[in-house]
Design a protein around this motif. Structure first.
Motif, PDB file in Angstrom:
ATOM      1  N   TYR A   1       0.804  -1.223   0.000  1.00 37.76           N
ATOM      2  CA  TYR A   1       0.000   0.000   0.000  1.00 37.76           C
ATOM      3  C   TYR A   1       0.837   1.272   0.000  1.00 37.76           C
ATOM      4  O   TYR A   1       0.400   2.301  -0.500  1.00 37.76           O
ATOM      5  CB  TYR A   1      -0.957   0.005   1.195  1.00 37.76           C
ATOM      6  N   GLY A   2       2.027   1.222   0.561  1.00 35.73           N
ATOM      7  CA  GLY A   2       2.824   2.437   0.669  1.00 35.73           C
ATOM      8  C   GLY A   2       4.089   2.418  -0.155  1.00 35.73           C
ATOM      9  O   GLY A   2       4.758   3.441  -0.282  1.00 35.73           O
ATOM     10  N   GLY A   3       4.434   1.256  -0.723  1.00 40.80           N
ATOM     11  CA  GLY A   3       5.687   1.133  -1.457  1.00 40.80           C
ATOM     12  C   GLY A   3       5.632   1.731  -2.855  1.00 40.80           C
ATOM     13  O   GLY A   3       4.576   1.845  -3.457  1.00 40.80           O
ATOM     14  N   THR A   4       6.812   2.090  -3.369  1.00 39.83           N
ATOM     15  CA  THR A   4       6.952   2.642  -4.715  1.00 39.83           C
ATOM     16  C   THR A   4       8.018   1.844  -5.442  1.00 39.83           C
ATOM     17  O   THR A   4       9.077   1.547  -4.876  1.00 39.83           O
ATOM     18  CB  THR A   4       7.381   4.130  -4.639  1.00 39.83           C
ATOM     19  N   LEU A   5       7.745   1.504  -6.710  1.00 44.54           N
ATOM     20  CA  LEU A   5       8.726   0.779  -7.510  1.00 44.54           C
ATOM     21  C   LEU A   5       9.902   1.690  -7.832  1.00 44.54           C
ATOM     22  O   LEU A   5       9.717   2.871  -8.147  1.00 44.54           O
ATOM     23  CB  LEU A   5       8.087   0.264  -8.797  1.00 44.54           C
ATOM     24  N   LEU A   6      11.104   1.143  -7.770  1.00 43.31           N
ATOM     25  CA  LEU A   6      12.307   1.950  -7.966  1.00 43.31           C
ATOM     26  C   LEU A   6      12.939   1.752  -9.333  1.00 43.31           C
ATOM     27  O   LEU A   6      13.669   2.622  -9.811  1.00 43.31           O
ATOM     28  CB  LEU A   6      13.336   1.624  -6.881  1.00 43.31           C
ATOM     29  N   VAL A   7      12.712   0.606  -9.975  1.00 46.91           N
ATOM     30  CA  VAL A   7      13.353   0.311 -11.263  1.00 46.91           C
ATOM     31  C   VAL A   7      12.324  -0.218 -12.245  1.00 46.91           C
ATOM     32  O   VAL A   7      11.215  -0.591 -11.879  1.00 46.91           O
ATOM     33  CB  VAL A   7      14.489  -0.724 -11.098  1.00 46.91           C
ATOM     34  N   GLY A   8      12.714  -0.252 -13.518  1.00 49.32           N
ATOM     35  CA  GLY A   8      11.874  -0.851 -14.550  1.00 49.32           C
ATOM     36  C   GLY A   8      10.895   0.135 -15.160  1.00 49.32           C
ATOM     37  O   GLY A   8      10.899   1.338 -14.869  1.00 49.32           O
ATOM     38  N   ALA A   9      10.048  -0.416 -16.026  1.00 54.77           N
ATOM     39  CA  ALA A   9       9.095   0.399 -16.790  1.00 54.77           C
ATOM     40  C   ALA A   9       8.101   1.145 -15.901  1.00 54.77           C
ATOM     41  O   ALA A   9       7.530   2.154 -16.304  1.00 54.77           O
ATOM     42  CB  ALA A   9       8.347  -0.477 -17.784  1.00 54.77           C
ATOM     43  N   HIS A  10       7.885   0.653 -14.694  1.00 56.23           N
ATOM     44  CA  HIS A  10       6.896   1.257 -13.792  1.00 56.23           C
ATOM     45  C   HIS A  10       7.546   1.988 -12.611  1.00 56.23           C
ATOM     46  O   HIS A  10       6.899   2.229 -11.603  1.00 56.23           O
ATOM     47  CB  HIS A  10       5.923   0.185 -13.293  1.00 56.23           C
ATOM     48  N   ALA A  11       8.815   2.335 -12.776  1.00 52.92           N
ATOM     49  CA  ALA A  11       9.528   3.056 -11.708  1.00 52.92           C
ATOM     50  C   ALA A  11       8.765   4.330 -11.342  1.00 52.92           C
ATOM     51  O   ALA A  11       8.277   5.039 -12.212  1.00 52.92           O
ATOM     52  CB  ALA A  11      10.944   3.400 -12.151  1.00 52.92           C
ATOM     53  N   GLY A  12       8.633   4.555 -10.045  1.00 59.26           N
ATOM     54  CA  GLY A  12       7.936   5.733  -9.551  1.00 59.26           C
ATOM     55  C   GLY A  12       6.464   5.501  -9.261  1.00 59.26           C
ATOM     56  O   GLY A  12       5.819   6.312  -8.625  1.00 59.26           O
ATOM     57  N   GLU A  13       5.912   4.374  -9.738  1.00 55.14           N
ATOM     58  CA  GLU A  13       4.495   4.071  -9.486  1.00 55.14           C
ATOM     59  C   GLU A  13       4.338   3.363  -8.140  1.00 55.14           C
ATOM     60  O   GLU A  13       5.221   2.634  -7.702  1.00 55.14           O
ATOM     61  CB  GLU A  13       3.926   3.157 -10.570  1.00 55.14           C
TER      62      GLU A  13
END
Length: 142
Positions: free
Chosen positions: A4-16
């Motif tokens: 619920y609180g995490g954000t992706l750091l790498v890849g095509a969806h980084a920042g989501e």
């Protein structure tokens, strides 16, 4: 917390947000042949008669209650409803939060054949939903 609180750091969806990107990443991996859909119960499943159930992954039809447009319309309708107790409204809202897909068919047993796929039988808790939706458009499908 990471979901619920995490954000992706790498890849095509980084920042989501993980919660937002999960469906897109899943769909992309399935389309690329890197993953397959799989579900299992979170705990032991016990029948109404007290027997332990064996759960199997089977092909079946689902009603997709998580579809964003449907969910938005349903939430709007709920917001416009007059309910006698606010607990009733909260109960409906809670169901809308967790209900995404609902299995509406099974491959054996007594019941009505699924009109568009007669190898399946309509699951008894879904028949009124399917009948109302199907017979609204059935004349257009013939």
């Amino acid at each position: 917390k990471g979901f619920y609180g995490g954000t992706l750091l790498v890849g095509a969806h980084a920042g989501e947000k993980v919660e937002v990107a999960k469906t897109s990443v899943r769909d992309e991996m399935i389309a690329a042949g890197q993953a397959a859909l799989y579900s299992e119960p979170e705990k032991t499943v016990i029948s109404r008669t007290g027997d332990e159930c064996v759960v199997a992954l089977l092909d079946q039809w689902y009603l997709e209650y998580g579809e964003p447009e449907w969910r938005a319309q349903t939430s709007q309708c709920l917001g416009d409803m007059e309910v006698y107790h606010q607990e009733t409204r909260r109960s409906f809202e809670a169901v809308l939060d967790w209900l995404h897909e609902w299995a509406c068919s099974r491959s054996f047993g007594l019941g009505t054949k699924l009109p568009w796929d007669p190898q399946y039988v309509i699951e008894s808790l879904s028949d009124s939903t399917i009948y109302m939706a199907y017979y609204t458009v059935a004349h257009l499908l013939q």
